[in-house]
Scaffold this active site. Structure first.
Site, mmCIF file in Angstrom:
data_model
loop_
_atom_site.group_PDB
_atom_site.id
_atom_site.type_symbol
_atom_site.label_atom_id
_atom_site.label_comp_id
_atom_site.label_asym_id
_atom_site.label_seq_id
_atom_site.Cartn_x
_atom_site.Cartn_y
_atom_site.Cartn_z
ATOM 1 N N SER A 1 0.821 -1.217 0.000
ATOM 2 C CA SER A 1 0.000 0.000 0.000
ATOM 3 C C SER A 1 0.850 1.261 0.000
ATOM 4 C CB SER A 1 -0.913 0.030 1.222
ATOM 5 O OG SER A 1 -1.836 -1.012 1.156
ATOM 6 N N ASP B 1 -1.516 5.037 8.721
ATOM 7 C CA ASP B 1 -1.284 3.882 7.859
ATOM 8 C C ASP B 1 -0.794 4.354 6.481
ATOM 9 O OD1 ASP B 1 -1.130 1.210 7.276
ATOM 10 O OD2 ASP B 1 -3.262 0.953 6.864
ATOM 11 N N ASP C 1 -9.208 -3.790 2.226
ATOM 12 C CA ASP C 1 -7.922 -4.488 2.227
ATOM 13 C C ASP C 1 -7.789 -5.446 3.415
ATOM 14 O OD1 ASP C 1 -4.930 -4.641 1.488
ATOM 15 O OD2 ASP C 1 -4.877 -3.887 3.543
ATOM 16 N N HIS D 1 -6.997 -9.380 3.392
ATOM 17 C CA HIS D 1 -5.893 -10.039 4.104
ATOM 18 C C HIS D 1 -6.419 -11.162 4.981
ATOM 19 C CE1 HIS D 1 -2.339 -7.731 3.116
ATOM 20 N NE2 HIS D 1 -2.988 -6.597 3.303
ATOM 21 N N HIS E 1 -4.085 -1.701 -5.163
ATOM 22 C CA HIS E 1 -3.785 -3.090 -5.542
ATOM 23 C C HIS E 1 -4.975 -3.936 -5.149
ATOM 24 C CE1 HIS E 1 -3.446 -3.885 -1.292
ATOM 25 N NE2 HIS E 1 -2.734 -2.767 -1.206
ATOM 26 N N HIS F 1 -1.233 -9.442 -1.027
ATOM 27 C CA HIS F 1 -1.741 -8.721 -2.204
ATOM 28 C C HIS F 1 -1.528 -9.546 -3.464
ATOM 29 C CE1 HIS F 1 -0.723 -4.735 0.095
ATOM 30 N NE2 HIS F 1 -1.627 -5.473 0.700
HETATM 31 ZN ZN LIG Z 1 -3.208 -1.350 0.119
#
Ligand SMILES: [Zn+2]
Ligand SMILES: *[C@@H]1O[C@H](CO)[C@@H](O)[C@H](O)[C@H]1NC(C)=O
Ligand SMILES: *[C@@H]1O[C@H](CO)[C@@H](O)[C@H](O)[C@H]1NC(C)=O
Length: 545
Positions: A115, A166, A311, A315, A355, A463
């Protein structure tokens, strides 16, 4: 310059053209018609450098990032919504109506981006290495769109659902070699670096990196950046009650620092509406505040809105959480669209992902038999909470106060049947969930039980390199055409950053010179850095959950 075009000159032109004034004025009418034809031609023809625009023309940019949302997330969510709300097969998301292209996402050092590099491709319009936030591939700070916008007199804002420190917001508002330097990111975001403050509005989670006291704070240096920010004139908002006092943006004083959770704001599926606002509320609050604050200015605003936790659901391989995250993102996107339709200032909205996450597929058909062409949204619909939430529920069922039989019953009736709507479980599943002590094992098993039954496939907990969608919208035909000319079709992610830079006529190189002395490296050796298991947001979650 002669053809400086604005809505005013339109009105002017139509006045000139008034038809029945005098019959004899054939020559002037012809000239006017020729000029008009030329103006219309200029407006509709290719214009990478539209000369009809004044340099200081007021514009707003709203940039949406759906972190980790790939093409399959859309198909998953669309079918889920049709199923759960009994809608027809032509019911699509708002995003679907504004799809214009796709983006390639690789970073400078890997075919699969993280990211940080993904967001820096947008913010600095260049390729960098995984983990770099606002830093180029030679480890030098690079000026960002947000900083350049602020220097040019625009107001700037960031709205996220994860920690504001983040990677995605960090890449727009800080310069650090590695995304794990979140304490330093927080300092940059408040303006404690050579450039000074460039963010006017922050709404999100991540309070932990702004203060040092246990149990919530985690800064290593003992500083309390929240108090420092208040002293520096920031309006601070730390909970839902205070957020409500912002009156959806009508009662905001900038700069605004709204930190609504120590870590992430909970998944939309788990979100307690009395404790946390939705992404839509956060977005509308930001839009209202920024548009009111720029009302009398000749400069607009730049707003970053991130659907950060699509995201995380990827994950965690949690399809039930992901569809709700995508729906929440779509809702925020839709509200922004409606908002700018009522706005006088020319405004564009771009939306894309950094992504894909999870290698998600709406199929799970690796069997010895010929596969069935099915997947079952019902399992996602039955789930009342995410795996992340239920993992904590299982763990907080205190084994000391209960027998193992009682815990197994709790798993059986509360977790599996009540919260997940799963009735065809095996006794083995119950025993495993009741005895597991590693939180991630519990989360993984719950999410697997849903994905398996729904026939949803995941190929990774990280990813993937698949291309992601680009969406665009504008409240002006001219800028809509500009978006299409530049971003229709398949593009490198950096072209999206370049487009915003050109659209707002920002000078990133100038900012790069101003931020070159920013403190951006961790006080660790390269070897120590390599040993840190913190490069990825998933690793961060493993550590924090
Ligand atoms: Zn990301
Ligand atoms: C779903 O919609 C169809 C028509 O579109 C209707 O016949 C059916 O009864 C609805 N089912 C539910 C559960 O509402
Ligand atoms: C507006 O914000 C102030 C704090 O900044 C607060 O005291 C006041 O109650 C708010 N007004 C409303 C109507 O919520």
């Amino acid at each position: 310059m002669a053809l400086k075009m604005s809505s005013n000159s339109y009105e002017h032109a139509s006045l000139l053209q008034h038809p029945k004034r005098k019959q004899k004025r054939i020559l002037p009418t012809t000239i006017v018609l020729i000029i008009l034809t030329f103006i219309i031609y200029r407006l509709t023809s290719n214009n990478n450098e539209p000369f009809f625009e004044a340099k200081s023309k007021k514009k707003n940019v709203i940039f949406f990032v759906s972190d980790g949302m790939g093409p399959a997330s859309l198909s998953l969510t669309r079918s889920f919504r049709q199923y759960s709300q009994n809608l027809t097969i032509d019911d699509i998301l708002t995003l679907d109506k504004h799809l214009i292209g796709t983006s390639r996402t690789r970073s400078s050092d890997s075919l699969i981006t993280d990211s940080a590099a993904g967001a820096t491709a947008f913010s600095c319009a260049l390729k960098t290495y995984n983990s770099a936030c606002g830093i180029d591939s030679n480890k030098n700070p690079c000026g960002t769109l947000l900083e350049a916008a602020h220097l040019d007199g625009l107001l700037t804002g960031m709205v996220v659902t994860t920690r504001i420190t983040d990677a995605t917001p960090a890449a727009f508002s800080s310069h650090v070699d590695y995304r794990f330097q979140e304490d330093l990111i927080a300092e940059h975001q408040l303006g404690y670096y050579p450039l000074g403050r460039s963010v006017d509005l922050i709404i999100g989670g991540g309070r932990t990196h702004f203060y040092s006291t246990a149990p919530g704070g985690s800064r290593k240096d003992g500083r309390n950046l929240i108090e420092e920010a208040i002293d520096d004139g920031w309006q601070y908002v730390g909970n839902r009650e205070q957020f409500d006092q912002l009156q959806m943006g009508k009662n905001v004083s900038l700069p605004l620092l709204a930190l609504l959770a120590d870590g992430d704001i909970p998944f939309d599926l788990d979100r307690d509406d009395t404790k946390y606002p939705s992404l839509e509320e956060q977005t509308l609050t930001a839009l209202k505040a920024l548009s009111e604050a720029t009302e009398d200015s000749d400069k607009g605003f730049f707003l970053l809105v991130e659907g950060s936790r699509i995201d995380h659901a990827g994950h965690q391989n949690d399809p039930s959480a992901q569809v709700r995250e995508v729906l929440a993102f779509d809702k925020a996107f839709n509200s922004a669209l409606e908002f700018i339709n009522d706005l006088d200032t020319e405004t564009i909205i771009l939306s894309t992902s950094d992504h894909e996450t999870g290698g998600l597929v709406t199929a799970r058909q690796v069997t010895k038999e010929y596969p069935d062409y099915v997947w079952y949204p019902s399992y996602l619909n039955n789930a009342k909470h995410s795996g992340e939430f239920l993992k904590s529920t299982v763990l907080s069922y205190n084994a000391e106060e209960h027998t193992m039989n009682e815990k197994e019953d709790f798993v059986r009736y509360e977790i599996l049947e009540n919260f997940l709507g799963i009735h065809d479980y095996q006794e083995e599943d119950v025993k495993e969930l009741a005895t597991m002590t590693n939180p991630i094992d519990i989360q993984r098993k719950i999410n697997y039980m849903i994905s398996y039954r729904a026939q949803i496939g995941w190929t990774t907990e990280g990813h993937s390199a698949v291309d992601v969608y680009i969406y665009g919208y504008s409240n002006r035909k001219t800028s809509w055409l500009q978006i299409l000319e530049n971003l229709q079709g398949n593009h490198e992610n950096i072209e999206i950053g370049q487009f915003i830079k050109n659209y707002l006529k920002l000078d990133l190189d100038k900012v790069t010179k101003l931020v070159k002395d920013t403190d951006h490296s961790p006080k660790l050796s390269t070897k120590e850095v390599e040993e840190l298991p913190l490069f990825d947001e998933y690793m961060h979650q493993l550590k924090n959950n």
